[in-house]
Motif scaffolding. Structure first.
Motif, mmCIF file in Angstrom:
data_model
loop_
_atom_site.group_PDB
_atom_site.id
_atom_site.type_symbol
_atom_site.label_atom_id
_atom_site.label_comp_id
_atom_site.label_asym_id
_atom_site.label_seq_id
_atom_site.Cartn_x
_atom_site.Cartn_y
_atom_site.Cartn_z
ATOM 1 N N PHE A 68 1.077 -0.488 -1.087
ATOM 2 C CA PHE A 68 -0.028 -0.571 -1.415
ATOM 3 C C PHE A 68 -1.188 -0.297 -0.455
ATOM 4 O O PHE A 68 -2.456 0.214 -0.574
ATOM 5 N N GLY A 69 -1.102 -0.675 0.768
ATOM 6 C CA GLY A 69 -1.687 -0.369 1.964
ATOM 7 C C GLY A 69 -2.064 1.194 1.982
ATOM 8 O O GLY A 69 -3.238 1.642 2.124
ATOM 9 N N THR A 87 -6.558 -0.465 6.031
ATOM 10 C CA THR A 87 -5.993 -0.182 7.359
ATOM 11 C C THR A 87 -6.278 -1.498 7.899
ATOM 12 O O THR A 87 -7.026 -2.299 7.506
ATOM 13 N N GLY A 88 -5.591 -1.893 9.151
ATOM 14 C CA GLY A 88 -5.544 -3.218 9.878
ATOM 15 C C GLY A 88 -6.557 -2.938 11.065
ATOM 16 O O GLY A 88 -6.998 -1.711 11.249
ATOM 17 N N PHE A 137 -1.166 -10.910 0.162
ATOM 18 C CA PHE A 137 -1.311 -11.008 1.699
ATOM 19 C C PHE A 137 -1.485 -9.534 2.224
ATOM 20 O O PHE A 137 -0.647 -8.700 1.859
ATOM 21 N N LEU A 138 -2.360 -9.405 3.095
ATOM 22 C CA LEU A 138 -2.750 -8.387 3.562
ATOM 23 C C LEU A 138 -2.666 -8.273 5.064
ATOM 24 O O LEU A 138 -3.457 -9.102 5.764
ATOM 25 N N GLY A 139 -1.649 -7.634 5.840
ATOM 26 C CA GLY A 139 -1.525 -7.589 7.320
ATOM 27 C C GLY A 139 -0.469 -7.042 7.653
ATOM 28 O O GLY A 139 -0.094 -6.106 7.145
ATOM 29 N N GLY A 140 0.016 -7.385 8.851
ATOM 30 C CA GLY A 140 1.424 -6.748 9.469
ATOM 31 C C GLY A 140 2.664 -7.292 8.547
ATOM 32 O O GLY A 140 2.427 -8.160 7.585
ATOM 33 N N GLY A 154 -2.083 1.509 8.258
ATOM 34 C CA GLY A 154 -1.811 1.079 6.896
ATOM 35 C C GLY A 154 -1.404 -0.206 7.013
ATOM 36 O O GLY A 154 -0.497 -0.650 7.815
ATOM 37 N N VAL A 155 -1.849 -1.203 6.261
ATOM 38 C CA VAL A 155 -1.335 -2.762 6.093
ATOM 39 C C VAL A 155 -0.156 -2.689 5.320
ATOM 40 O O VAL A 155 -0.030 -1.958 4.499
#
Lengths: 402, 81
Positions: A343-344, A350-351, A261-264, A356-357
């Protein structure tokens, strides 16, 4: 083989016994077997079976060092379960001898098992169910990655400083005509690989992946994501675990279904929670006993080990789904992890706002989940839940072909 | 005594962050002032500075989020000594 009792310089509290146990095989390759000696609620010594020529004083010193630096520095947190399956198991079977006897499984090497029906259909079915849990998440997509992972990817976030014991390097003869001809000449003369083989293998640019999610961070390195997203992948993963018993319980070479999962932070947490709920429902559907509990990674060989484990457990960043394979033993079949912005930041992902995510990931060990299923339901599909057999048909029991 | 404890805790946290502005109620982890590993340093600090043992159920993340929460933990541990 010889036995040796090593008294610990200081007793280890019972709550830290698992942390001691999981490190002992990595202390020295000479340790073939071990038992913890408990006395009055603390571990006072370890009984070892040693193989090969090794000085007892050297083993004692190595154990003392690991106990002092990486075990006694830890704080034992009370175990915390967050879910328990309503299913209970009346009896377990040990499926592996039957799988071997019927040619349904083949031991290819240490921690390496090949398998056919009915395990093959079972593993594929379990993967299909997990994949569907991933693909209903928001903006999810699937990738298939190459097996090899650039060493630079692991280097980028300090993997080698935290998990040196698992690392698997891939090498080859260095590309140079003199190296090739020298190698072939010696091989033909001596009829075997030279002892100094690795002196001719300068290349260490690739590793075998310890898990799938690192491929995903690599894929999105330096990229600005237009939206929060989910990536799932299935692939071969490798962790050197030092000792393997002959079964599918713990493999060196295994398959992970991974969901990243990548995001906030709230997106990562919500996705992680959704997959946990989906996994619990799947376990019930499969008629499996099991539970989910707070866990930690196997940090090793590092002065920061105790702090990393404590913060990971206190912040509840890792949960493990554990399934019993015998009356007194459970194995982890999946883990649910949050990483904050680690990891972000490490990979410059980045978002939309340029920050960074956050990330999270879930990994399921497919062979392990199948093995736990076989321990609870047996190797004959006739005894499996109809929710499974209705979907996969009859792959044939593990029957003798003689 | 109580106010003094809180001042010692605040000083320790301020020594370990780049910011100079810190309210006692600030969640130092949520504000991103420290890395998660800092919780270990806080545990060791509380034990050494106040001569108490932080074990088992004390090891909950909520007890270490802010100067106020650490102070509450210390007061509770000292009262139990």
């Amino acid at each position: 083989m010889r036995a040796l009792r090593v008294a610990l310089p200081e007793p280890v509290p019972d709550g830290l016994a698992p942390e001691l146990a999981k490190r002992l095989f990595f202390v020295s390759s000479a340790i073939a077997e071990f038992d913890l000696v408990a006395e009055g609620g603390v571990i006072t010594a370890v009984d070892l079976v040693l193989s090969g020529e090794v000085a007892e004083s050297a083993i004692t010193a190595k154990i003392g060092k690991v106990v002092a630096a990486e075990v006694l520095t830890q704080r034992a947190l009370p175990p915390r379960q967050v879910w328990r399956s309503p299913v209970s198991v009346e009896s377990f079977t040990d499926p592996f001898p039957l799988l071997l006897a019927t040619d349904a499984a083949f031991v290819a090497g240490e921690g390496q098992v090949g398998f056919g029906e009915p395990v093959l259909s079972l593993v594929d079915y379990l993967d299909a169910r997990l994949r569907s849990i991933a693909l209903v998440l928001p903006r999810s997509r699937e990738f298939r990655y190459p097996t090899l992972l650039p060493t630079s990817v692991l280097d980028r976030f300090g993997y080698f400083g935290s998990f040196p014991q698992f690392a698997m390097f891939v090498t080859r003869l260095h590309s140079d005509i003199d190296v090739y001809t020298g190698f072939v000449d010696r091989y033909r003369t001596e009829g075997r690989l030279p002892d100094d083989l690795f002196d001719q293998c300068g290349d260490k640019d690739y590793c075998l992946p310890p898990t799938m999610c690192y491929h995903t961070y690599h894929q999105y390195t330096g990229r600005r994501l237009a939206e929060e997203m989910v990536v799932t992948a299935r692939g071969k993963s490798f962790r050197h675990e030092s000792r393997y018993h002959t079964s599918m319980e713990r493999l060196w070479d295994f398959t992970i279904r991974e969901i990243v999962f990548l995001g906030g932070e709230s997106f990562a947490t919500e996705c992680r929670d959704a997959v946990m709920a989906g996994a619990y429902a799947l376990l019930e559907e499969l008629g499996l006993a099991g539970h989910c509990e707070v866990a930690n990674d196997h940090f090793f060989g590092n002065a920061d080990t105790a702090g990393k484990i404590l913060s990971q457990r206190m912040m509840e960043l890792k949960f493990e789904l554990r399934v019993p394979v015998a009356a007194d033993r459970t194995i982890a079949v999946g883990s649910f992890n949050l990483h904050g912005h680690f990891f972000g930041e490490s990979f410059g992902i980045t978002g939309p706002d340029g920050a960074g995510v956050a990330s999270g990931c879930v990994g399921f060990g497919l062979e392990r989940l199948a093995y736990a299923f076989l321990c609870q339901h047996g190797t004959d599909p006739a005894g499996w839940p109809t929710s499974v057999t209705d979907r996969i048909g009859d792959p044939g029991a593990a029957r003798s072909h003689h | 005594m109580g106010a003094d404890n809180k001042a010692r805790i605040r000083e320790f946290v301020l020594d370990n962050i780049a910011e100079t502005e810190l309210a006692d109620s600030d969640d130092i982890f949520e504000r991103g002032l420290v890395r998660s590993m800092f919780v270990m340093q806080l545990v060791v600090f509380v034990e050494q500075e106040f001569g108490v043992q932080v074990t088992g159920d004390d090891l909950q993340f909520d007890h270490f989020r802010s100067v106020d929460r650490v102070d509450e933990l210390v007061a509770r541990k000292l009262a139990a000594v």
